[in-house]
Design an enzyme around this catalytic site. Structure first.
Site, PDB file in Angstrom:
ATOM      1  N   LYS A   1      25.527   3.908  15.761  1.00 13.66           N
ATOM      2  CA  LYS A   1      26.938   4.310  15.816  1.00 13.66           C
ATOM      3  C   LYS A   1      27.658   3.421  16.837  1.00 13.66           C
ATOM      4  O   LYS A   1      27.078   3.064  17.872  1.00 13.66           O
ATOM      5  CB  LYS A   1      26.993   5.790  16.244  1.00 13.66           C
ATOM      6  CG  LYS A   1      28.366   6.415  16.273  1.00 13.66           C
ATOM      7  CD  LYS A   1      28.228   7.918  16.575  1.00 13.66           C
ATOM      8  CE  LYS A   1      29.550   8.616  16.704  1.00 13.66           C
ATOM      9  NZ  LYS A   1      29.410  10.051  16.971  1.00 13.66           N
TER      10      LYS A   1
ATOM     11  N   SER B   1      28.439  16.280  15.200  1.00 11.87           N
ATOM     12  CA  SER B   1      28.673  14.911  14.717  1.00 11.87           C
ATOM     13  C   SER B   1      27.470  14.178  14.144  1.00 11.87           C
ATOM     14  O   SER B   1      27.639  13.138  13.511  1.00 11.87           O
ATOM     15  CB  SER B   1      29.288  14.071  15.831  1.00 11.87           C
ATOM     16  OG  SER B   1      30.645  14.382  15.910  1.00 11.87           O
TER      17      SER B   1
ATOM     18  N   GLY C   1      29.605  18.580  18.745  1.00 10.41           N
ATOM     19  CA  GLY C   1      29.993  19.786  18.010  1.00 10.41           C
ATOM     20  C   GLY C   1      29.450  19.775  16.585  1.00 10.41           C
ATOM     21  O   GLY C   1      29.764  20.673  15.790  1.00 10.41           O
TER      22      GLY C   1
HETATM   23  C1  LIG Z   1      44.041  24.549  15.263  1.00  7.65           C
HETATM   24  C2  LIG Z   1      43.091  25.343  16.007  1.00  7.65           C
HETATM   25  C3  LIG Z   1      41.765  25.446  15.400  1.00  7.65           C
HETATM   26  C4  LIG Z   1      40.881  26.348  16.086  1.00  7.65           C
HETATM   27  C5  LIG Z   1      39.583  26.732  15.481  1.00  7.65           C
HETATM   28  C6  LIG Z   1      38.488  25.796  15.428  1.00  7.65           C
HETATM   29  C7  LIG Z   1      37.901  25.215  16.656  1.00  7.65           C
HETATM   30  C8  LIG Z   1      38.045  23.789  16.712  1.00  7.65           C
HETATM   31  C9  LIG Z   1      37.512  23.104  17.844  1.00  7.65           C
HETATM   32  C10 LIG Z   1      37.930  21.681  17.920  1.00  7.65           C
HETATM   33  C11 LIG Z   1      37.464  20.756  16.887  1.00  7.65           C
HETATM   34  C12 LIG Z   1      36.335  19.916  17.313  1.00  7.65           C
HETATM   35  C13 LIG Z   1      35.680  19.212  16.186  1.00  7.65           C
HETATM   36  C14 LIG Z   1      34.417  18.578  16.680  1.00  7.65           C
HETATM   37  C15 LIG Z   1      33.750  17.736  15.647  1.00  7.65           C
HETATM   38  C16 LIG Z   1      32.484  17.095  16.114  1.00  7.65           C
HETATM   39  C17 LIG Z   1      32.589  16.412  17.438  1.00  7.65           C
HETATM   40  C18 LIG Z   1      31.317  15.723  17.887  1.00  7.65           C
HETATM   41  O1  LIG Z   1      30.223  16.204  17.765  1.00  7.65           O
HETATM   42  N1  LIG Z   1      31.491  14.539  18.499  1.00  7.65           N
HETATM   43  C19 LIG Z   1      30.447  13.732  19.015  1.00  7.65           C
HETATM   44  C20 LIG Z   1      30.915  12.780  20.008  1.00  7.65           C
HETATM   45  O2  LIG Z   1      29.862  11.998  20.432  1.00  7.65           O
END
Ligand SMILES: CCCCCCCCCCCCCCCCCC(=O)NCCO
Length: 590
Positions: free
Chosen positions: A151, A250, A248
């Site tokens: 990545k 990914s 979260g």
């Molecule tokens: C509009 C509000 C929505 C609220 C409800 C949902 C919670 C959302 C939280 C925020 C979104 C985050 C998404 C994360 C995706 C994966 C990130 C990740 O693992 N990144 C890796 C970085 O190395």
């Protein structure tokens, strides 16, 4: 008229001049500020354009090079069809050359990226390394000659780790990160760098520098993210082993959407040093690094090769626990918890069936399966947002100052990162009343930031309490492991993840509790699943969007997650291998 101040007098004319001077200074400052902003944005756009052209040129050059030095199509396809165990065996016994394997994967990667845009650039030093491998005599290292993709946020000497953000263009890394160094020491050949979404905090797949990555099973859909390029490249057959990051979901979201395997280890089990994360300081729910592969053998080989003294020496924060074959090879029957529904939004019928089928396989193999109720997922989501957005998202907005915000990231950026607290509350109210969903408000308020150190400590305590609660629930049921949907739904059309973002609860739960979680492809969406989707309950706005966006997904891959308590990666892999073997045997007999 004259005004008298204590020691001097001011007349109308002087007042007028002072006002004019003040107004002139103010408008000069304002126009200077505006012009400076316009100039900075212009410079950033130019930088993005140049970097994009360099990336395209490097890919094209590699394509041209392979036209002259590539393998015959037959030889290439034989290599590409080999599962990891066979590839490794043949490289070890010398019946395959590292350079041929590299050329096979280089050419496939360059071929698939034309349509899918999963590669950001080739790693040119790979060729030299492969030649060195072929000249080597004596005992070979476990990853001898195996090409690996990385990545883009993995630091590789001489290459930028931008995370899709213009600010980090032209910042070549001075050194390889710990994982890359260990992989090389173990004989692997890093050969391609892969795409990701801007900031990596969305499960989309696009950024203004390298553009949008598409799903290998349906290019109109997204590959998931943020290890988007990895999921896509491996799913399309252009890499056999890759590495990504996961805060979260990914690693697991793209694995699920592209139909590949992955392992998100416990944070700390392998090194996380030397990856670009925007908010490195948010260590309560930190990012994990981990492998993605075509099969479970690939994950096992990666973990065995990384859990060695070389890595423990390079990063002394990693506990020196080598891979434990006694756990991986154990046959003891286990007690395994399962759930289809996180208790917030149901998973679509195909994902539910995936868990059901894995449950049946495991039961047939002698394990005991027990329904598991996830404790308060609203709390887990709120904790996630408090921990990763606790600074009120300042780190993110600072990183993107003057940058072009990617269209796929605009809504997230505006609502979660930029909006003032009152607007977040108004949006939260909308989600609760119109969307029939109280959870977004909690997340949005959390993303407005933690206001004091004592409140921050409160979050730490809440997180510890939630982790304990989860552990106690598992203990109460005497569970060794858990299986759950790979995600709430299969791949959806490009750019629509924000409309369903609450689904991240299916993966970020295991980041919040820091449990190792693997993801394994187990089935594909069927016509029957599509019919059952008609009855999918649509109480909330997110559920409505999931139902709408999931239509037309027949044939897309569906994964299941395998989870165990912290530092039990071997147990996760054991279960994944067991299920993978049973599925393959079943396919052979049917
Ligand atoms: C509009 C509000 C929505 C609220 C409800 C949902 C919670 C959302 C939280 C925020 C979104 C985050 C998404 C994360 C995706 C994966 C990130 C990740 O693992 N990144 C890796 C970085 O190395």
């Amino acid at each position: 008229m004259k005004f008298k101040f204590s020691s001097f007098e001011v007349d109308d004319g002087m007042l007028h001049s002072a006002a004019v001077i003040t107004a002139a200074t103010f408008s000069c400052l304002m126009s200077g500020f505006v012009l400076q902003n316009i100039w900075r944005k212009y410079i950033v756009r130019q930088r993005i354009k140049r970097r994009r052209e360099e990336s395209k040129l490097s890919i094209q050059k590699m394509g041209d090079y392979l036209m002259q030095h590539g393998l015959s199509v037959d030889k290439r396809n034989i290599i590409l069809d080999m599962p990891m165990a066979e590839l490794q065996r043949k490289l070890q016994n010398g019946s395959l050359k590292a350079l041929d394997v590299l050329r096979a994967y280089q050419s496939k990667a360059i071929e698939v990226t034309k349509d899918l845009n999963c590669v950001v650039e080739p790693i040119w030093e790979a060729e030299e390394q492969a030649i060195a491998c072929d000249f080597m005599t004596g005992k070979k290292s476990p990853l001898h000659g195996i090409p690996v993709s990385l990545k883009e946020n993995y630091h590789v000497q001489g290459y930028d780790s931008t995370g899709g953000m213009a600010k980090f263009i032209d910042c070549p890394q001075p050194d390889d990160n710990v994982i890359v160094k260990t992989l090389k020491e173990q004989g692997a050949i890093p050969f391609m760098r892969t795409n990701l979404p801007q900031t990596m905090m969305v499960y989309e797949s696009s950024n203004p520098i390298y553009g949008e990555t598409r799903n290998p099973h349906d290019p109109k859909r997204g590959p998931g993210g943020s290890s988007s390029g990895e999921g896509c490249l491996i799913g399309a057959g252009g890499s056999v082993l890759g590495f990504g990051t996961d805060i979260g979901g990914s690693l697991r979201i793209p694995a699920h959407m592209c139909g590949v395997c992955c392992l998100k280890p416990t944070v700390g089990r392998i090194s996380t040093e030397g990856t670009h994360e925007v908010h490195k300081g948010a260590t309560l729910v930190p990012g994990a690094t981990g492998p993605l592969s075509r099969d479970v053998d690939g994950l096992v080989l990666a973990m065995k090769s990384l859990l060695v003294s070389h890595m423990f020496e390079l990063d002394r924060s990693v506990p020196p626990i080598p891979f434990r074959p006694e756990i991986y090879e154990d046959h003891r029957p286990l007690r395994i918890g399962y759930f289809h529904d996180i208790g917030y939004m149901p998973s679509v019928p195909a994902c539910e069936r995936g868990v059901r089928e894995v449950r049946e396989i495991l039961e047939k193999n002698g394990h005991t399966l027990i329904e598991f109720k996830v404790p308060r997922v609203d709390k887990a989501l709120e904790l996630f947002a408090q921990c990763v957005f606790g600074d009120g998202c300042k780190t993110f907005t600072d990183a993107l100052k003057y940058d072009v915000v990617d269209p796929s990231f605009k809504l997230t950026y505006f609502l979660i990162h930029q909006a003032p607290e009152w607007l977040k509350r108004v949006a939260g109210f909308f989600y609760r009343t119109v969307g029939h969903d109280p959870i977004p408000k909690k997340v949005l308020v959390a993303a407005a930031g933690i206001k004091s150190v004592s409140k921050w400590w409160g979050v730490v305590e809440d997180l510890q309490a939630y982790r304990k609660k989860f552990e106690m629930e598992m203990r109460a049921n005497k569970l060794d492991a858990i299986i759950s949907p790979g995600f709430a739904y299969a791949a959806i059309p490009l750019g629509k993840a924000f409309l369903t973002v609450g689904a991240v609860a299916y993966t970020n739960l295991y980041n919040v509790i820091n449990y190792p979680a693997g993801s394994l492809p187990v089935t594909k969406v069927t016509e029957e699943d599509e019919k059952l989707l008609e009855n999918y309950p649509t109480k909330t706005l997110y559920a409505k969007n999931i139902k709408k966006l999931s239509k037309g997904s027949v044939g897309l891959p569906i994964n299941v997650q395998f989870v165990a308590p912290p530092y039990q990666e071997e147990l996760v892999l054991r279960l994944m291998k067991e299920v993978e073997t049973s599925i393959k045997l079943g396919e052979r007999h049917s």
